[in-house]
Design an enzyme around this catalytic site. Sequence first.
Site, mmCIF file in Angstrom:
data_model
loop_
_atom_site.group_PDB
_atom_site.id
_atom_site.type_symbol
_atom_site.label_atom_id
_atom_site.label_comp_id
_atom_site.label_asym_id
_atom_site.label_seq_id
_atom_site.Cartn_x
_atom_site.Cartn_y
_atom_site.Cartn_z
ATOM 1 N N GLU A 1 26.222 13.292 11.645
ATOM 2 C CA GLU A 1 25.446 12.033 11.694
ATOM 3 C C GLU A 1 25.257 11.332 10.348
ATOM 4 O O GLU A 1 24.286 10.588 10.164
ATOM 5 C CB GLU A 1 24.068 12.268 12.353
ATOM 6 N N HIS B 1 11.061 21.726 9.879
ATOM 7 C CA HIS B 1 10.089 20.846 9.234
ATOM 8 C C HIS B 1 9.637 21.393 7.892
ATOM 9 O O HIS B 1 8.867 20.757 7.187
ATOM 10 C CB HIS B 1 8.883 20.633 10.149
ATOM 11 N N GLU C 1 6.469 11.654 24.807
ATOM 12 C CA GLU C 1 5.463 10.742 24.267
ATOM 13 C C GLU C 1 5.404 9.446 25.061
ATOM 14 O O GLU C 1 4.457 8.686 24.923
ATOM 15 C CB GLU C 1 5.719 10.472 22.786
ATOM 16 N N ILE D 1 21.361 20.782 15.954
ATOM 17 C CA ILE D 1 20.863 19.685 16.782
ATOM 18 C C ILE D 1 21.560 18.354 16.476
ATOM 19 O O ILE D 1 21.397 17.378 17.196
ATOM 20 C CB ILE D 1 19.330 19.577 16.649
ATOM 21 N N GLY D 2 22.319 18.295 15.428
ATOM 22 C CA GLY D 2 23.106 17.076 15.219
ATOM 23 C C GLY D 2 23.281 16.676 13.774
ATOM 24 O O GLY D 2 24.374 16.598 13.261
ATOM 25 N N SER D 3 22.156 16.439 13.096
ATOM 26 C CA SER D 3 22.300 15.933 11.730
ATOM 27 C C SER D 3 22.345 17.081 10.730
ATOM 28 O O SER D 3 21.722 18.123 10.943
ATOM 29 C CB SER D 3 21.144 14.994 11.401
ATOM 30 N N GLU E 1 12.068 22.238 20.602
ATOM 31 C CA GLU E 1 11.323 22.789 19.476
ATOM 32 C C GLU E 1 10.369 23.868 19.976
ATOM 33 O O GLU E 1 9.566 23.622 20.863
ATOM 34 C CB GLU E 1 10.509 21.675 18.809
ATOM 35 N N LEU F 1 0.833 -1.200 0.000
ATOM 36 C CA LEU F 1 0.000 0.000 0.000
ATOM 37 C C LEU F 1 0.875 1.260 0.000
ATOM 38 O O LEU F 1 0.598 2.234 -0.698
ATOM 39 C CB LEU F 1 -0.936 0.008 1.218
ATOM 40 N N LYS F 2 1.937 1.209 0.771
ATOM 41 C CA LYS F 2 2.874 2.343 0.796
ATOM 42 C C LYS F 2 3.363 2.637 -0.621
ATOM 43 O O LYS F 2 3.337 3.772 -1.099
ATOM 44 C CB LYS F 2 4.058 1.984 1.693
HETATM 45 N N1 GLN Z 1 20.422 14.499 16.849
HETATM 46 C C1 GLN Z 1 19.294 14.147 16.064
HETATM 47 C C2 GLN Z 1 19.333 14.845 14.717
HETATM 48 O O1 GLN Z 1 19.784 15.934 14.637
HETATM 49 C C3 GLN Z 1 18.008 14.495 16.768
HETATM 50 C C4 GLN Z 1 16.797 14.059 15.993
HETATM 51 C C5 GLN Z 1 15.510 14.219 16.737
HETATM 52 O O2 GLN Z 1 15.455 14.893 17.747
HETATM 53 N N2 GLN Z 1 14.454 13.621 16.280
HETATM 54 O O3 GLN Z 1 18.895 14.324 13.713
HETATM 55 ZN ZN ZN Z 2 14.313 16.835 17.487
#
Ligand code: GLN
Ligand code: ZN
Length: 778
Positions: free
Chosen positions: A506, A716, A627, A453-455, A687, A28-29
């Site tokens: 990353e 996003h 979550e 944040i990293g990536s 965020e 389906l995907k």
């Molecule tokens: N360090 C991760 C990145 O930058 C954090 C991702 C996340 O918080 N979902 O991709």
């Molecule tokens: Zn994040």
Amino acid sequence: MPALTNLESMMSIAHNLGFPRIGAQRELKKAVEAYWKGELDEAGLRNIGQGLRKQNWLLQQQAGLNFIPVGDFSYYDQMLNTTALLGAAPSRFGFTDGALTLAEYFTLARGDKNNFALEMTKWFDTNYHYLVPEFLHTTQFKLGSEWLFEEVAEAQALGIKAKPVLIGPLTYLYLGKEKQGGKEKQADLNRLHLLPKLIPVYQQILARLKTQGVEWVQIDEPALVLDLPQAWVDTLASTYAALSQDSPKILLATYFNSVEEHAEILKALPVAGLHIDLVRAPQQAECFLRHFPEDKILSAGIVDGRNIWRCNLAAALQTLQTLRATLGDRLWIAPSCSLLHVPVDLAQETKLDQTIENRMLKSWLAFAIQKLAEVATLTQGVTLGKEAIAPQLAQANAALESRVYSPKVHNQAVRQRAAAVTPLAEQRQSPFVERIVTQQARLKLPAFPTTTIGSFPQTADIRTARADYKHGRMSTAQYHTKMRAEIEQVVRQQEALGLDVLVHGEAERNDMVEYFGEQLQGFAFTEHGWVQSYGSRCVKPPIIYGDVSRPHPMTVEWAQYAQSITDKPMKGMLTGPITILQWSFVRNDIPRAETALQIALAIRDEVHDLERAGIAIIQIDEAAMREGLPLKKIDWPFYLAWSVRAFKVCSAGVNNATQIHTHMCYSEFNDILPAIAAMDADVITIETSRSDMELLDAFHAFHYPNDIGPGVYDIHSPRVPSTEEMLRLIHKALAVIPAQRLWINPDCGLKTRGWPEVKTALQNMVAVARELRSSAVV
Ligand code: GLN
Ligand code: ZN
């Protein structure tokens, strides 16, 4: 498995609440994505959808189920299907009245150039996301899409005993939001006021289903397991009285937790049956059994629909026998909830057949199809007696026993280490106010330090390299050269941009949990264990089957290399224990808290190794901390206690001079800010840009003591935020956070973005910091 021949003469009923619609091969995907790309037309997509439904129904019929869910199929999401069925597409989309076209349906889900999509959020405590219904005072409901009725007819034509599934009116309203033009409004609409408008449409739907010859309809009201306000609970009786007037027999289904507190109300409802989750909340059986009304059936959710472990048939049978002693043939048997949350078919995992060890692991598991067989077996067992299912019981017992005694599962050293963790291990050497001075002396960061944040963007090139390496098309040496080149490139970019704290990017990580799981002991990975996450997106969660340990360092080499090529501080990058736990299938033989602690200890070792390698800043992402909150508030303190403890265990072992960061991808902190503060990370990045610094509410109420980086750049979206925009956000933040504790950073990692937009956005972001430094705020 012996075939269930005489189903009609058997007394207990086997049924299912919902089946994964995505297809064992993610058919389906693939079809939906091909349709979006214009490679498949609507007829083609519908054809594949129909084929999958048929296949899934027949499969469930063959498994021996007496009633088969229909309406659990969806091209995107079952809540969105409900919105379509109820004719409740928000007016801002401007769709003409009547049933939605498939294209309009997808526009609700994905937005287009004129409209942004419906908001998406997690379905209860699962990793499935639903599309949030959007309401206004003026929202009208009317019979909308005909899909459900068509699918019922389709199933009936195949000789399937269809039990249509609907999301109940209370749950539908409760999970919706009041929005104006797609933006959240101050809640002045009591969504409950929409109920009188909604009920007539449900009545029409039920009457239609009845004329279609449907005997039973399943109405899901999982909202009942939440802390539902009393006013909502109070409407149950009148709502279901109205719904049952001209309707097939109603099975009211609850799952994911206990509804014990509403047991008396539920038992008195004018419905023909109740389904309760006896996996998550076995204790509720007792109060339901007490004076269970003669005119109702009770469906026991006894096979775990949320996890991948094989059912302990003997134990389940015993529970069912107790129930049957009271209920007789009014006992129905089912999985605890829809099987949407587990992969389709274990039989596909042929790689697991290759070694004795893996064969054993495989014998401990059950996916959706295997779970249906378990439901059928239990139904036979409880009806015909234990002897009738002796071979299955023996098999399940053997598997269970091999798991209980497996050295693969139990690692004495890990157990002992976890048991020996003292409060000392959770404590940094000194309080934050002292640490930050030491850190500042070492790092010499400017005011308003900037970081990411990293990536960084995961280009096709990077993904190809990883895949080539994984499949043996690239040697380790080649791969390392390639990754080092990537790191170097990312470092030079950050230097050129003028960022203060750098990251390695990353590139070597496909996924922030999988990357660590693959290197930790106690984790297994499937080949096809896909579970729908949202729309066409699927995830393949790792399986934590045993005690967790870290045989070797996991990130040190990359971090060390990255630091070696720059004078700027390099942030080590790890995923935290709660996030790893939350995004995996977890053990059901020990409490989550215990596994969290084991993972924490493994990460602690990694933190130590990074520190020893000279990394001065270590970020431990806890993207899933919030979550993981239990569905009922009463269970929050316990969860927060063990999850905060796990974070402290993994992070607190460092010297004062090592700066610990954490990152969380949300801003709804209001309820849990004290717990987040108790994690005692030196810096938290969160965020906030999308919600326009919504966190300020929380900060007014609670003075967060440590450094904080409220995201100013919404990653996003491909949109590049301007300097003015980000400056405005920071000024809002400055109203509640002292300037000397404020960091400047994006909302989250940049891995899904493209380089050109990232460069401009970060340039603007660095300009914001410079502007602030030169103005009088500090
Ligand atoms: N360090 C991760 C990145 O930058 C954090 C991702 C996340 O918080 N979902 O991709
Ligand atoms: Zn994040």
